[in-house]
Scaffold this motif. Sequence first.
Motif, short mmCIF file in Angstrom:
data_model
loop_
_atom_site.label_atom_id
_atom_site.label_comp_id
_atom_site.label_asym_id
_atom_site.label_seq_id
_atom_site.Cartn_x
_atom_site.Cartn_y
_atom_site.Cartn_z
N THR A 192 -3.64 5.61 5.57
CA THR A 192 -2.78 5.74 4.39
C THR A 192 -3.31 6.85 3.49
O THR A 192 -2.54 7.68 2.99
CB THR A 192 -2.71 4.41 3.62
OG1 THR A 192 -2.25 3.38 4.51
CG2 THR A 192 -1.78 4.51 2.43
N ASP A 198 -2.43 10.29 4.69
CA ASP A 198 -1.00 10.62 4.65
C ASP A 198 -0.59 10.94 3.22
O ASP A 198 0.17 10.21 2.58
CB ASP A 198 -0.20 9.44 5.21
CG ASP A 198 1.26 9.76 5.40
OD1 ASP A 198 1.69 10.91 5.08
OD2 ASP A 198 2.00 8.87 5.86
N ARG A 244 2.93 10.72 1.86
CA ARG A 244 3.46 9.38 1.63
C ARG A 244 3.19 8.89 0.21
O ARG A 244 4.05 8.31 -0.43
CB ARG A 244 2.86 8.41 2.64
CG ARG A 244 3.28 6.99 2.42
CD ARG A 244 2.67 6.08 3.45
NE ARG A 244 3.09 4.71 3.19
CZ ARG A 244 2.52 3.66 3.71
NH1 ARG A 244 1.51 3.81 4.55
NH2 ARG A 244 2.94 2.46 3.42
N TRP A 245 1.96 9.10 -0.28
CA TRP A 245 1.59 8.51 -1.58
C TRP A 245 1.57 9.49 -2.74
O TRP A 245 1.82 9.10 -3.88
CB TRP A 245 0.24 7.78 -1.48
CG TRP A 245 -0.92 8.60 -1.02
CD1 TRP A 245 -1.43 8.67 0.23
CD2 TRP A 245 -1.72 9.47 -1.83
NE1 TRP A 245 -2.49 9.54 0.27
CE2 TRP A 245 -2.70 10.04 -0.99
CE3 TRP A 245 -1.71 9.84 -3.17
CZ2 TRP A 245 -3.65 10.95 -1.45
CZ3 TRP A 245 -2.66 10.74 -3.64
CH2 TRP A 245 -3.61 11.28 -2.78
N GLU A 247 2.90 -0.96 0.69
CA GLU A 247 3.25 -1.58 1.96
C GLU A 247 2.82 -3.04 1.94
O GLU A 247 1.82 -3.39 1.32
CB GLU A 247 2.48 -0.85 3.07
CG GLU A 247 2.66 -1.37 4.46
CD GLU A 247 1.85 -0.57 5.48
OE1 GLU A 247 1.52 -1.16 6.52
OE2 GLU A 247 1.55 0.61 5.26
#
Length: 159
Positions: free
Chosen positions: A28, A31, A34-35, A52
């Motif tokens: 995570t 990535d 994504r955040w 998530e």
Amino acid sequence: MAFPHLAVDNAPRHPVTVAGFAALARRTAADRARWQPLVRYDALTRWYARLETGPGYEVWLLSWLPGQSSGLHDHGASSGVLTVVQGELTERSLGRSGESTRTLRPGAQRVFAPGYVHEVVNTALEPAVSIHVYAPGLVEMNQYGATAAPAGQAAYEGG
């Protein structure tokens, strides 16, 4: 003779071990697309958003302005993984061997068991961002005074 049931991939599609949750936190964190667009800063308190949920776990994104702190707390019955993705955080923990303090920079990861008492604070001059995974999902966060910790605290101070 064929054994088709042995060829089926029955591996779980979600983490089920400490190593799996730590790997999920690292994936995570890596990535950024994504955040990163979700990060917000709040001048009054730490900002957070759940990224998530899965069977028995949650992934959270937190942002920290300089001086913001979690206060001394535990996570109840949840284990956790904290990964710093931007900036710098300071963790102060209370364990059987006493108090310890460590600086967490991007890529640093902390893994802790239920009952682990710590405080996370942004002591730097720049904002910080962290990814947190809790298993099971976080349902309680017990706050403590500046030096108080529950008797017989169980802590895994790895990571």
